[in-house]
Design a protein around this motif. Sequence first.
Motif, PDB file in Angstrom:
ATOM      1  N   VAL A   1       1.088  -0.878  -0.318  1.00  0.00           N
ATOM      2  CA  VAL A   1      -0.286  -0.383  -0.222  1.00  0.00           C
ATOM      3  C   VAL A   1       0.856   1.375  -0.157  1.00  0.00           C
ATOM      4  N   GLY A   2       2.029   1.123   0.648  1.00  0.00           N
ATOM      5  CA  GLY A   2       3.227   2.311   0.606  1.00  0.00           C
ATOM      6  C   GLY A   2       3.163   2.833   0.058  1.00  0.00           C
ATOM      7  N   SER A   3       4.010   1.399  -1.059  1.00  0.00           N
ATOM      8  CA  SER A   3       4.574   1.499  -2.026  1.00  0.00           C
ATOM      9  C   SER A   3       3.757   2.685  -3.010  1.00  0.00           C
ATOM     10  N   ARG A   4       2.772   2.247  -3.499  1.00  0.00           N
ATOM     11  CA  ARG A   4       2.128   1.998  -4.914  1.00  0.00           C
ATOM     12  C   ARG A   4       1.244   4.066  -4.085  1.00  0.00           C
ATOM     13  N   GLY A   5       0.822   3.916  -3.086  1.00  0.00           N
ATOM     14  CA  GLY A   5      -0.112   5.101  -2.245  1.00  0.00           C
ATOM     15  C   GLY A   5       0.711   6.201  -2.230  1.00  0.00           C
ATOM     16  N   ALA A   6       2.176   6.481  -1.400  1.00  0.00           N
ATOM     17  CA  ALA A   6       2.874   7.413  -1.575  1.00  0.00           C
ATOM     18  C   ALA A   6       3.649   7.936  -2.733  1.00  0.00           C
ATOM     19  N   GLY A   7       3.757   7.099  -3.913  1.00  0.00           N
ATOM     20  CA  GLY A   7       3.991   8.010  -5.080  1.00  0.00           C
ATOM     21  C   GLY A   7       2.726   8.815  -5.570  1.00  0.00           C
ATOM     22  N   SER A   8       1.181   8.831  -5.279  1.00  0.00           N
ATOM     23  CA  SER A   8       0.056   8.794  -5.665  1.00  0.00           C
ATOM     24  C   SER A   8       0.225  10.607  -4.680  1.00  0.00           C
ATOM     25  N   LEU A   9       0.613  10.956  -3.358  1.00  0.00           N
ATOM     26  CA  LEU A   9       0.569  11.663  -2.832  1.00  0.00           C
ATOM     27  C   LEU A   9       0.999  13.016  -3.503  1.00  0.00           C
ATOM     28  N   ASN A  10       0.534  13.844  -3.581  1.00  0.00           N
ATOM     29  CA  ASN A  10       0.630  15.156  -3.350  1.00  0.00           C
ATOM     30  C   ASN A  10      -0.371  16.369  -2.721  1.00  0.00           C
ATOM     31  N   LEU A  11       0.515  17.783  -2.913  1.00  0.00           N
ATOM     32  CA  LEU A  11      -0.304  18.432  -2.263  1.00  0.00           C
ATOM     33  C   LEU A  11      -2.404  19.026  -2.732  1.00  0.00           C
ATOM     34  N   ALA A  12      -2.062  18.862  -4.922  1.00  0.00           N
ATOM     35  CA  ALA A  12      -3.459  18.932  -4.660  1.00  0.00           C
ATOM     36  C   ALA A  12      -4.259  17.632  -4.103  1.00  0.00           C
ATOM     37  N   PHE A  13      -3.847  16.230  -4.008  1.00  0.00           N
ATOM     38  CA  PHE A  13      -4.448  15.125  -3.472  1.00  0.00           C
ATOM     39  C   PHE A  13      -5.722  15.166  -2.394  1.00  0.00           C
ATOM     40  N   PHE A  14      -4.296  16.049  -1.345  1.00  0.00           N
ATOM     41  CA  PHE A  14      -5.670  16.416   0.003  1.00  0.00           C
ATOM     42  C   PHE A  14      -6.325  18.024  -0.472  1.00  0.00           C
ATOM     43  N   THR A  15      -5.474  18.478  -1.280  1.00  0.00           N
ATOM     44  CA  THR A  15      -6.535  20.429  -1.366  1.00  0.00           C
ATOM     45  C   THR A  15      -7.515  20.287  -2.631  1.00  0.00           C
ATOM     46  N   GLN A  16      -7.478  19.267  -3.471  1.00  0.00           N
ATOM     47  CA  GLN A  16      -9.008  19.917  -4.632  1.00  0.00           C
ATOM     48  C   GLN A  16      -9.427  18.430  -4.551  1.00  0.00           C
ATOM     49  N   ASN A  17     -10.013  19.190  -5.333  1.00  0.00           N
ATOM     50  CA  ASN A  17     -12.102  17.499  -5.809  1.00  0.00           C
ATOM     51  C   ASN A  17     -11.570  16.838  -7.069  1.00  0.00           C
ATOM     52  N   GLN A  18     -12.046  16.186  -6.848  1.00  0.00           N
ATOM     53  CA  GLN A  18     -12.205  15.924  -8.219  1.00  0.00           C
ATOM     54  C   GLN A  18     -11.921  16.360  -9.665  1.00  0.00           C
ATOM     55  N   ALA A  19     -11.013  16.260 -10.679  1.00  0.00           N
ATOM     56  CA  ALA A  19     -10.796  16.863 -11.483  1.00  0.00           C
ATOM     57  C   ALA A  19     -12.347  16.973 -12.106  1.00  0.00           C
ATOM     58  N   GLN A  20     -12.755  17.999 -13.398  1.00  0.00           N
ATOM     59  CA  GLN A  20     -13.590  18.180 -13.859  1.00  0.00           C
ATOM     60  C   GLN A  20     -13.188  16.985 -15.205  1.00  0.00           C
ATOM     61  N   GLY A  21     -14.112  16.535 -16.204  1.00  0.00           N
ATOM     62  CA  GLY A  21     -14.202  16.128 -17.424  1.00  0.00           C
ATOM     63  C   GLY A  21     -12.978  14.943 -17.537  1.00  0.00           C
ATOM     64  N   PHE A  22     -12.528  14.731 -18.193  1.00  0.00           N
ATOM     65  CA  PHE A  22     -12.087  13.957 -18.552  1.00  0.00           C
ATOM     66  C   PHE A  22     -10.114  13.789 -18.524  1.00  0.00           C
ATOM     67  N   ASN A  23     -10.510  14.175 -17.486  1.00  0.00           N
ATOM     68  CA  ASN A  23      -8.806  14.147 -16.620  1.00  0.00           C
ATOM     69  C   ASN A  23      -8.888  13.301 -15.264  1.00  0.00           C
ATOM     70  N   PRO A  24      -8.651  12.103 -15.147  1.00  0.00           N
ATOM     71  CA  PRO A  24      -8.891  11.357 -13.648  1.00  0.00           C
ATOM     72  C   PRO A  24      -7.175  11.581 -13.118  1.00  0.00           C
ATOM     73  N   LYS A  25      -6.173  12.415 -13.298  1.00  0.00           N
ATOM     74  CA  LYS A  25      -5.446  12.024 -13.352  1.00  0.00           C
ATOM     75  C   LYS A  25      -5.382  13.701 -12.185  1.00  0.00           C
TER      76      LYS A  25
END
Lengths: 333, 294
Positions: free
Chosen positions: B46-70
């Motif tokens: 979980v750590g190795s897969r999860g830590a890489g995707s953590l960034n500030l936006a992950f905690f401060t933004q909502n799901q992006a609109q449209g076709f931009n799941p990244k």
Amino acid sequence: MDKKSVLERTRGRLDRIGDPALKAITFAAAALAVTVLGLIAFELVRGSRLAFHRFGLGFVTSQTWDAIHNQFGALSLIFGTAVTSILAIAIATPLAIAIALFLTELAPKPVRALLGALVEMLAAIPSVILGLWGILVLGPFVQNQLEPFLNSTLGFLPFFRGPHSGTGILTAILILTIMVVPIVASVTRELFATVPPELREGALALGATRWEMVRGVLLPAARPGIFAAVALGFGRAVGEAMAVLMVIGSQIGIHLSLFAHSDTLAARIAGQYNGSSTNLQTSSLVYLATILLVISLAVNIGAQLLIKPIDRRPRRRRIALDRAFEAQGLSAD
Amino acid sequence: MNEPAFTLKATGRLRRRQLVNQGMGALAAGAALLAVAVLAIVVISVGSRGAGSLNLAFFTQNQAQGFNPKGGGVLFAIVGSVVLVGIATLIALPLGVLVAVYVSELAPPRLARVARMALDISNGIPTIVIGIFVFTILVAAHGQSALAGSIALAIIMLPLIARATEEVLLLVPSSQREASLALGVSRWRTTVQVVIPSALGGILTGTTLAIARVAGETAPLLFLTSLGTSSTADANPLHPLQSLTLVIFSYSDQADPAYQSKAWAAAFTLMCFVLVTSLAAKLALARYRKKLGG
């Protein structure tokens, strides 16, 4: 100053109503806790009435679950629940007892607390995370390594045949085992610790090896408690919804093969409740929940009755009970 | 010199007994090792897969609109989790303490036994069943809301908090109660001003454990509060709100790897929270017990 006025001064009006008020408020809270339990049973029975009128007790023995033709039965879900929970607890029990023995008898003293805490951390991992791990890490391993291996070595048995798949009964059993081991282990560990030291020292002084002492003294002394711990672990496995829903493949049907997809009572409720299209389907799902409630009540009350005769010394008994309670409350579904 | 008649080396039956003993010891150690290894594998994967995707936006933004799941993050789920667990705690903590006070301080033994048994049985009820219960009494008529989810979580927390509190109330030395009562202080003042303050540390650590436990709950929330939007962070408990656990579940079966990596990141966040808080609460509780017991 007469007696009454002394009382009057030391105990104000607040104090005279305070005692009965505290008693009334706390009693109301306790009564609420008991009432909620009764209300849960009542609401579930009420909610399953529609399905009960339609299918009666035959619901339990019917295999179909067909939303299109509005035919519902629980048999294949009961089968899936039984197979996954029983096999998981069968694998978990010896492992958990061995872990508890290691923690109380063999591990060097400084390591014990740390190891015990690590085992309990395993229980604290939320089941949705274990489910995610089950889909994306354990599933591929089961599909590409474990199932081909089992098929090639034990493939003459009907349980280990069929197409390999990352989701299915086998993966669900493994995930449930991981969830149940720490629960059984931490209760068993506490039971071993409450066996009086004179007994084990007596056995060792008579020349028994440590294993002989465990087999002859420790295990018999803790046996009823271990049964209770196993019952609690079984109850946990039966009621587990998320992790099982994510890895079992959600299919109706009774298959002998452990590689097959299946479904359990709890997982079916979790998977279909939101998408339920008819009142009858919703009611059938509540019927499933009622069956689940009956099983978990039976298992829990049974476990409590089993723990009772372990030790008549009330303090020891209370510790064992508290421990069992705590261990059960560890993991989130 | 002659060969000694006896050697100190075990032979025959004794040798066999020793071997069995060592073998069983090795098996026990192996089982413990296996459990720790599984924990390590889960945490590391979980750590190795999860830590890489953590960034500030992950905690401060909502799901992006449209076709931009990244892009975007899971702020909505973090807010939802905080609201859900916060309200559940506000309901369950006072009720749990009151129940515990009744059971351990005031109730006649028979009623205390009934209440304790009811708490133990509630604790064993599958949480999905509690979810169904709250659905039938609230959601069926009023629709999904975070409040409904909180009530389900509170039902799960209540026995945990009540039993933890009861345990620390029993640890408060009876000499404290007796001293207070002997000074003429009434029962309720003794309870509120002497017994509960003395047990407060234990009550709070017990509550923290219960919070760590329900923060990971998913099953009862599925049909109580899962229809929340993912594009706004909402804190209104009357709206359905998402939680971290619901996000992990719904992202986990998306085909797009960008969602899967978000699921891992959310799982990593939740796992850190749960493991750190429960470990800290356990340590605090152990120290507290030692203090009161000694």
